[in-house]
Write a protein that holds these residues in place. Sequence first.
Motif, PDB file in Angstrom:
ATOM      1  N   ASP A  13      -3.293 -13.906  11.303  1.00  0.00           N
ATOM      2  CA  ASP A  13      -3.072 -13.270   9.746  1.00  0.00           C
ATOM      3  C   ASP A  13      -2.837 -14.442   8.931  1.00  0.00           C
ATOM      4  OD1 ASP A  13      -3.153 -10.538  10.944  1.00  0.00           O
ATOM      5  OD2 ASP A  13      -1.160 -10.514  11.202  1.00  0.00           O
ATOM      6  N   PHE A  14      -2.554 -15.612   9.405  1.00  0.00           N
ATOM      7  CA  PHE A  14      -2.017 -16.723   8.214  1.00  0.00           C
ATOM      8  C   PHE A  14      -2.992 -17.306   7.312  1.00  0.00           C
ATOM      9  CE2 PHE A  14       1.410 -16.657  11.289  1.00  0.00           C
ATOM     10  CZ  PHE A  14       2.398 -16.851  10.532  1.00  0.00           C
ATOM     11  N   ASN A  15      -4.410 -16.887   7.552  1.00  0.00           N
ATOM     12  CA  ASN A  15      -5.305 -17.250   6.496  1.00  0.00           C
ATOM     13  C   ASN A  15      -4.993 -16.526   5.284  1.00  0.00           C
ATOM     14  OD1 ASN A  15      -6.365 -19.532   7.704  1.00  0.00           O
ATOM     15  ND2 ASN A  15      -8.206 -18.307   8.570  1.00  0.00           N
ATOM     16  N   ALA A  16      -4.617 -15.152   5.545  1.00  0.00           N
ATOM     17  CA  ALA A  16      -4.616 -14.163   4.378  1.00  0.00           C
ATOM     18  C   ALA A  16      -3.191 -14.330   3.781  1.00  0.00           C
ATOM     19  CB  ALA A  16      -4.730 -12.682   5.229  1.00  0.00           C
ATOM     20  N   ILE A  50       1.702  -5.870   5.795  1.00  0.00           N
ATOM     21  CA  ILE A  50       1.216  -4.341   5.321  1.00  0.00           C
ATOM     22  C   ILE A  50      -0.109  -4.159   4.981  1.00  0.00           C
ATOM     23  CG2 ILE A  50       2.227  -4.571   2.965  1.00  0.00           C
ATOM     24  CD1 ILE A  50       3.143  -1.437   3.400  1.00  0.00           C
ATOM     25  N   THR A  51      -0.918  -3.489   5.559  1.00  0.00           N
ATOM     26  CA  THR A  51      -2.309  -3.286   5.018  1.00  0.00           C
ATOM     27  C   THR A  51      -2.316  -2.039   4.058  1.00  0.00           C
ATOM     28  OG1 THR A  51      -3.077  -1.952   7.033  1.00  0.00           O
ATOM     29  CG2 THR A  51      -3.071  -4.515   7.174  1.00  0.00           C
ATOM     30  N   LEU A  52      -3.335  -2.383   3.314  1.00  0.00           N
ATOM     31  CA  LEU A  52      -4.136  -1.254   2.350  1.00  0.00           C
ATOM     32  C   LEU A  52      -5.540  -1.188   2.564  1.00  0.00           C
ATOM     33  CD1 LEU A  52      -2.639   0.518   0.256  1.00  0.00           C
ATOM     34  CD2 LEU A  52      -3.078  -1.146  -1.475  1.00  0.00           C
ATOM     35  N   ASN A  53      -5.743   0.125   3.118  1.00  0.00           N
ATOM     36  CA  ASN A  53      -7.218   0.088   3.385  1.00  0.00           C
ATOM     37  C   ASN A  53      -7.865  -0.999   4.398  1.00  0.00           C
ATOM     38  OD1 ASN A  53      -7.382   2.508   2.109  1.00  0.00           O
ATOM     39  ND2 ASN A  53      -8.172   1.504   0.236  1.00  0.00           N
ATOM     40  N   GLU A  54      -6.771  -1.331   5.480  1.00  0.00           N
ATOM     41  CA  GLU A  54      -7.110  -2.293   6.375  1.00  0.00           C
ATOM     42  C   GLU A  54      -7.129  -3.460   5.749  1.00  0.00           C
ATOM     43  OE1 GLU A  54     -10.289  -1.253   9.198  1.00  0.00           O
ATOM     44  OE2 GLU A  54      -9.721   0.891   8.941  1.00  0.00           O
ATOM     45  N   GLN A  55      -6.863  -3.871   4.547  1.00  0.00           N
ATOM     46  CA  GLN A  55      -6.741  -5.350   4.157  1.00  0.00           C
ATOM     47  C   GLN A  55      -5.110  -5.844   3.948  1.00  0.00           C
ATOM     48  OE1 GLN A  55      -9.336  -7.055   2.208  1.00  0.00           O
ATOM     49  NE2 GLN A  55      -8.038  -8.703   1.418  1.00  0.00           N
ATOM     50  N   ILE A  56      -4.932  -6.876   4.367  1.00  0.00           N
ATOM     51  CA  ILE A  56      -3.794  -7.289   4.354  1.00  0.00           C
ATOM     52  C   ILE A  56      -3.176  -7.729   2.974  1.00  0.00           C
ATOM     53  CG2 ILE A  56      -1.928  -9.353   4.716  1.00  0.00           C
ATOM     54  CD1 ILE A  56      -3.237  -9.875   7.252  1.00  0.00           C
ATOM     55  N   SER A  57      -2.249  -6.796   2.209  1.00  0.00           N
ATOM     56  CA  SER A  57      -1.875  -6.595   0.917  1.00  0.00           C
ATOM     57  C   SER A  57      -0.403  -7.168   0.747  1.00  0.00           C
ATOM     58  CB  SER A  57      -2.053  -5.210   0.299  1.00  0.00           C
ATOM     59  OG  SER A  57      -3.457  -4.857   0.529  1.00  0.00           O
ATOM     60  N   GLY A  58       0.194  -7.544   1.944  1.00  0.00           N
ATOM     61  CA  GLY A  58       1.684  -7.953   1.700  1.00  0.00           C
ATOM     62  C   GLY A  58       2.167  -8.329   3.177  1.00  0.00           C
ATOM     63  N   TYR A  59       3.305  -9.163   3.064  1.00  0.00           N
ATOM     64  CA  TYR A  59       3.708  -9.577   4.138  1.00  0.00           C
ATOM     65  C   TYR A  59       5.543  -9.771   4.053  1.00  0.00           C
ATOM     66  CZ  TYR A  59       4.143 -14.144   1.950  1.00  0.00           C
ATOM     67  OH  TYR A  59       4.302 -15.413   1.160  1.00  0.00           O
ATOM     68  N   LEU A  60       6.107  -9.861   5.056  1.00  0.00           N
ATOM     69  CA  LEU A  60       7.644 -10.046   4.800  1.00  0.00           C
ATOM     70  C   LEU A  60       8.024 -10.679   6.374  1.00  0.00           C
ATOM     71  CD1 LEU A  60      10.196  -9.221   3.785  1.00  0.00           C
ATOM     72  CD2 LEU A  60      10.284  -7.230   5.156  1.00  0.00           C
TER      73      LEU A  60
END
Length: 162
Positions: A13-16, A50-60
């Motif tokens: 996930d790190f590139n995103a 957290i994904t929105l429509n399978e796209q990474i849209s946030g992280y914690l």
Amino acid sequence: MISRKIRLMHPDDFNAILALQSDCYPIEFIETAQALQQKQQLAPHSSWVITLNEQISGYLFCHPWFGEKPPALNTQLSHLPAAADRFYIHDLAISPGARGNKLAEQLIQHAVTWAIHANFSQVMLVAVLGADHFWRKHQFKPLPTSLPAAYGEDAICMLRQL
């Protein structure tokens, strides 16, 4: 219909995550991939995307911690404290294009629920760039802790009792 999902962070996930970080923060707050990856490796069960429509849209990024002195910004941790007395929220970021979908709130609630189940009684963070107003809405209160200059002049250490 919009699909959203919170899941544990994975190394791929790190590139995103790095792209998202660069969309959300000024250059002086950008952390290296190594510093973020180390945090995820030390606490693999408490860092999420957290994904929105399978796209990474946030992280914690979160991890156990001890005491009121937060870890330094953009520094690799060699280990986590053996006697952690709090849960530490290191970084929360939501893609500018995904804001308004309550993703941050969902991630925070997920982390707080996780922390309660892990028997933590408090959550700590450092609010930067005026984000203390946001965190106050989530029951965090300022702590009179001095912070390293890297966090910025307006940085505020905050705590929430669980």
